[in-house]
Design a protein around this motif. Sequence first.
Motif, PDB file in Angstrom:
ATOM      1  N   UNK A  23       2.838  10.745  10.967  1.00 36.13           N
ATOM      2  CA  UNK A  23       2.666   9.301  11.114  1.00 36.13           C
ATOM      3  C   UNK A  23       1.596   8.863  10.127  1.00 36.13           C
ATOM      4  N   UNK A  24       1.898   7.871   9.284  1.00 37.24           N
ATOM      5  CA  UNK A  24       1.013   7.482   8.183  1.00 37.24           C
ATOM      6  C   UNK A  24       0.581   6.035   8.316  1.00 37.24           C
ATOM      7  N   UNK A  25      -0.671   5.796   7.975  1.00 36.47           N
ATOM      8  CA  UNK A  25      -1.238   4.448   7.944  1.00 36.47           C
ATOM      9  C   UNK A  25      -2.063   4.333   6.671  1.00 36.47           C
ATOM     10  N   UNK A  26      -1.830   3.262   5.910  1.00 39.98           N
ATOM     11  CA  UNK A  26      -2.530   3.126   4.637  1.00 39.98           C
ATOM     12  C   UNK A  26      -2.900   1.701   4.326  1.00 39.98           C
ATOM     13  N   UNK A  27      -3.773   1.559   3.343  1.00 48.25           N
ATOM     14  CA  UNK A  27      -4.191   0.244   2.887  1.00 48.25           C
ATOM     15  C   UNK A  27      -4.575   0.293   1.424  1.00 48.25           C
ATOM     16  N   UNK A  28      -4.525  -0.852   0.768  1.00 46.40           N
ATOM     17  CA  UNK A  28      -4.910  -0.945  -0.638  1.00 46.40           C
ATOM     18  C   UNK A  28      -5.760  -2.186  -0.849  1.00 46.40           C
ATOM     19  N   UNK A  29      -6.656  -2.085  -1.834  1.00 41.65           N
ATOM     20  CA  UNK A  29      -7.519  -3.218  -2.177  1.00 41.65           C
ATOM     21  C   UNK A  29      -7.651  -3.263  -3.691  1.00 41.65           C
ATOM     22  N   UNK A  53       6.778   0.160   6.547  1.00 39.08           N
ATOM     23  CA  UNK A  53       6.723  -1.292   6.533  1.00 39.08           C
ATOM     24  C   UNK A  53       5.381  -1.701   5.937  1.00 39.08           C
ATOM     25  N   UNK A  54       5.419  -2.654   5.004  1.00 38.30           N
ATOM     26  CA  UNK A  54       4.194  -3.114   4.352  1.00 38.30           C
ATOM     27  C   UNK A  54       3.983  -4.603   4.537  1.00 38.30           C
ATOM     28  N   UNK A  55       2.717  -4.987   4.573  1.00 39.25           N
ATOM     29  CA  UNK A  55       2.357  -6.387   4.757  1.00 39.25           C
ATOM     30  C   UNK A  55       1.108  -6.684   3.935  1.00 39.25           C
ATOM     31  N   UNK A  56       1.184  -7.724   3.091  1.00 36.50           N
ATOM     32  CA  UNK A  56       0.029  -8.163   2.320  1.00 36.50           C
ATOM     33  C   UNK A  56      -0.807  -9.115   3.166  1.00 36.50           C
ATOM     34  N   UNK A  57      -2.113  -8.837   3.233  1.00 36.43           N
ATOM     35  CA  UNK A  57      -3.006  -9.679   4.018  1.00 36.43           C
ATOM     36  C   UNK A  57      -3.505 -10.878   3.228  1.00 36.43           C
ATOM     37  N   UNK A  58      -3.757 -10.678   1.927  1.00 33.75           N
ATOM     38  CA  UNK A  58      -4.168 -11.760   1.040  1.00 33.75           C
ATOM     39  C   UNK A  58      -3.896 -11.316  -0.390  1.00 33.75           C
ATOM     40  N   UNK A  59      -4.539 -11.967  -1.360  1.00 32.23           N
ATOM     41  CA  UNK A  59      -4.300 -11.661  -2.770  1.00 32.23           C
ATOM     42  C   UNK A  59      -4.782 -10.274  -3.163  1.00 32.23           C
ATOM     43  N   UNK A  60      -5.707  -9.691  -2.402  1.00 26.09           N
ATOM     44  CA  UNK A  60      -6.316  -8.431  -2.799  1.00 26.09           C
ATOM     45  C   UNK A  60      -6.015  -7.272  -1.865  1.00 26.09           C
ATOM     46  N   UNK A 103       0.826  -1.198   0.000  1.00 25.33           N
ATOM     47  CA  UNK A 103       0.000   0.000   0.000  1.00 25.33           C
ATOM     48  C   UNK A 103       0.864   1.252   0.000  1.00 25.33           C
ATOM     49  N   UNK A 104       0.595   2.164  -0.927  1.00 28.56           N
ATOM     50  CA  UNK A 104       1.381   3.390  -1.057  1.00 28.56           C
ATOM     51  C   UNK A 104       0.903   4.417  -0.039  1.00 28.56           C
ATOM     52  N   UNK A 105       1.830   4.872   0.802  1.00 27.32           N
ATOM     53  CA  UNK A 105       1.494   5.903   1.783  1.00 27.32           C
ATOM     54  C   UNK A 105       2.324   7.160   1.580  1.00 27.32           C
ATOM     55  N   UNK A 106       3.450   7.059   0.870  1.00 28.07           N
ATOM     56  CA  UNK A 106       4.282   8.222   0.585  1.00 28.07           C
ATOM     57  C   UNK A 106       4.014   8.710  -0.837  1.00 28.07           C
ATOM     58  N   UNK A 107       4.475   9.932  -1.139  1.00 28.23           N
ATOM     59  CA  UNK A 107       4.244  10.503  -2.470  1.00 28.23           C
ATOM     60  C   UNK A 107       4.983   9.724  -3.548  1.00 28.23           C
ATOM     61  N   UNK A 153      -6.551   2.814  -3.108  1.00 30.26           N
ATOM     62  CA  UNK A 153      -5.497   3.039  -2.125  1.00 30.26           C
ATOM     63  C   UNK A 153      -5.885   4.216  -1.254  1.00 30.26           C
ATOM     64  N   UNK A 154      -5.823   4.031   0.070  1.00 31.53           N
ATOM     65  CA  UNK A 154      -6.137   5.101   1.020  1.00 31.53           C
ATOM     66  C   UNK A 154      -4.964   5.254   1.981  1.00 31.53           C
ATOM     67  N   UNK A 155      -4.750   6.490   2.444  1.00 30.91           N
ATOM     68  CA  UNK A 155      -3.675   6.771   3.389  1.00 30.91           C
ATOM     69  C   UNK A 155      -4.134   7.849   4.346  1.00 30.91           C
ATOM     70  N   UNK A 156      -3.843   7.659   5.622  1.00 25.81           N
ATOM     71  CA  UNK A 156      -4.215   8.606   6.674  1.00 25.81           C
ATOM     72  C   UNK A 156      -2.951   9.082   7.372  1.00 25.81           C
TER      73      UNK A 156
END
Length: 441
Positions: free
Chosen positions: A402-408, A362-369, A129-133, A417-420
Amino acid sequence: MKRKELTHFPLLPMACLAMAICGSLRAQELVAAGDESKLDGLQRQINEQSRQLDDMRNSIETQERNLSQLQQALNEELLANARARGLPAPALSAGAMQVPAYAQSSAQQPARQPVGQAPESQSRPPEVAQIFDQPGVLTPSGTLVLEPGLQYGYSSNDRVALVGYTIIPALLIGLIDVRQVKTTSATAVLTARYGMGNRFEMEARLPYVYINSDTVSREIFTGTAVDRVFNANGSGMGDVEVTARYQLNQGGPDKPYYVAWLRYKSRTGTDLFEVTTDCVTRCIGNTTGTGLPMELPTGSGFNALQPGITWLFPSDPVVFFGSLSYLHNFKRSDVSRTVIGGQKEFLGDVEAGDIIGFNLGMGLALNEKAAISIGYDQNIIGKTKQNGEDVAGAVRVTLATLLLGGTYRFNDQVSLNVALGAGLTRDTPDLNFTVRVPVTF
């Protein structure tokens, strides 16, 4: 008469014998000539077959080189797939290449085996998931990605200024200036990325900005007990950006990837020197104006160049990433700003402070999507200079988020892709929320 015929009769066999011998010799000469012609033909056939064998050998070598390149590309693709899913990297071997069919006999040709481990789907799984520019994974060669996005930001800043003198620590004689500045911004961005080769991509970014600011103040030298609210807003095109990225190395399992990039930021947006400022004569020492802009700018007002480097380190089941950059703002000469009444206030040469930035994530994939990322971003902004001297009141500023993001991933072409972002210092915006929808063509 008969005697003469009998006398010459023995000469006839001799003549016949001589003719036979001559014919035999002539026949041998013709046979020899025919054999030589056949030998020449056979030699030409041998030469032609040798040339064909050389061509075939060269073709085999070319095919082997192509297979080696395909194997290397497949290894990189499988590693990217495993990295994005947080799975262990598959065992890849260059020796798994297939020998061309024409180089093997039907009896010796082994059954074809798949190279490496096939991906679980036909397309690439979602990236971290992209959280930086600056993204860390380049666009594949020949692929166009259009990424519409929306960024919302909010910041609140309180300032208290004391003007007077203290008789005792608990008693102040003078005036107090209390200000609260609340700023809300919304930026719609259209980003286009195109992969050129396996290691290079170009990106263009076109923003449209809306910004609103409310300043609640009880100004000095007025002696009022009533708060005043000063409102200003602005909208329009922002600063257009162009970025080039190049992957420096191959990387691999437990080996970092390095991507160098260079970003150019224009000043296409309306800047602070173009909008009208609430001043009657001069902002410095002015007692009848707020010194605030009547319309908020949508751009920084300075051309800038920013080199940087991004790194990714896959370590199952996570991916660590980050970047380091330096932004240089180019100096502007003979700058003036507009005050109320259309008058111009000459400022001279103005140079905005340069910015040193770095981030970690740091990024982590939860599943295929689905995948998530968490990170920290920091920028150190230098002092602004006017005519070679520091502007009065200019200080270095540190912005930390401090950034937190996710992608689907919805399908092979569209992802969300969302980032907070939450500000960690007083000068950093309190809230940043970004939504991106990359679409692959």
